[in-house]
Enzyme design. Structure first.
Site: not given
Length: 229
Positions: A105, A91, A94-95, A56, A116, A112
């Protein structure tokens, strides 16, 4: 300690739970391919013990590079578009790292979302620096922020699902930023003064899509909250 990493089917099921039940396996070929790429990159980074927060942070830094490079004479908009693309990959990844390694979490979700919004501000600053009117840029940012704010408040008020997949979602903004900067770079090669007009049109498209998407979302939120209670 990271446990066993998820395979694609397990990942898709977990991803769907985190995204309002939308199953990536049922997505369009382009979206499915993008999500599978994110999964594989996330799987690799998980193996390398790279955490989602680090990805992130890298994504934010890439976004901040967009306005810094977009103002360069000649190839500036092209470099800005490249950094938009790299940031959008970060982006997604990371997820994916968080899901595939079982490290999702609530705090990570907040980070996140914040990343964005920071990224989109950086892209719009680049639009302004290339030549888009400040008022139009501000309108684009405000409408996009309202889109996310309405969804967050609706969820807090009891809406269980994502409400609606509108034309103004973040992937749309990524595409507008990427294509807008690329076209500004191309027209700028023909005639430098054309870059400002091109990026102004891209900003106008951002505003129109964000406004229409906000209307779609408000309608869906109204129905969902009425049905809920």
């Amino acid at each position: 300690m990271v446990g066993r990493q998820l395979n694609w089917n397990e990942y898709a099921t977990a991803w769907a739970r985190l995204h309002g039940g939308f199953d990536p396996r049922a997505a369009t070929p382009v979206v499915r391919a993008w999500l599978r790429l994110s999964y594989h990159l996330g799987f690799l980074l998980g193996r390398l013990r790279v955490g989602p927060t680090a990805v992130t942070a890298v994504g934010v830094l890439l976004c901040l590079c967009v306005p810094l490079f977009a103002v360069r004479a000649g190839d500036g908009p092209f470099l800005g578009a490249l950094f938009v693309l790299l940031a959008s990959v970060a982006d997604s990844v990371d997820g994916a790292v968080a899901v595939v390694t079982g490290r999702t979490t609530r705090l990570g979700y907040v980070y996140d979302s914040l990343a964005d919004r920071i990224g989109e501000v950086a892209w719009l600053v680049a639009f302004w620096l290339v030549g888009a009117p400040g008022a139009l840029v501000a309108a684009a940012g405000a409408l996009s922020w309202l889109h996310e704010y309405v969804r967050a408040r609706a969820v807090a008020a009891g809406m269980r699902e994502i409400g609606a997949v509108t034309v103004g979602e973040r992937p749309t903004r990524v595409c507008v930023a990427l294509v807008g900067l690329l076209l500004a770079g191309l027209t700028g090669l023909i005639q430098p003064d054309l870059a400002a007009g091109t990026i102004t049109m891209a900003t106008a498209v951002w505003v129109l899509l964000a406004a229409f998407g906000l209307g779609q979302l408000l309608s869906a939120v109204r129905r969902a909250l009425i049905d809920a209670g």
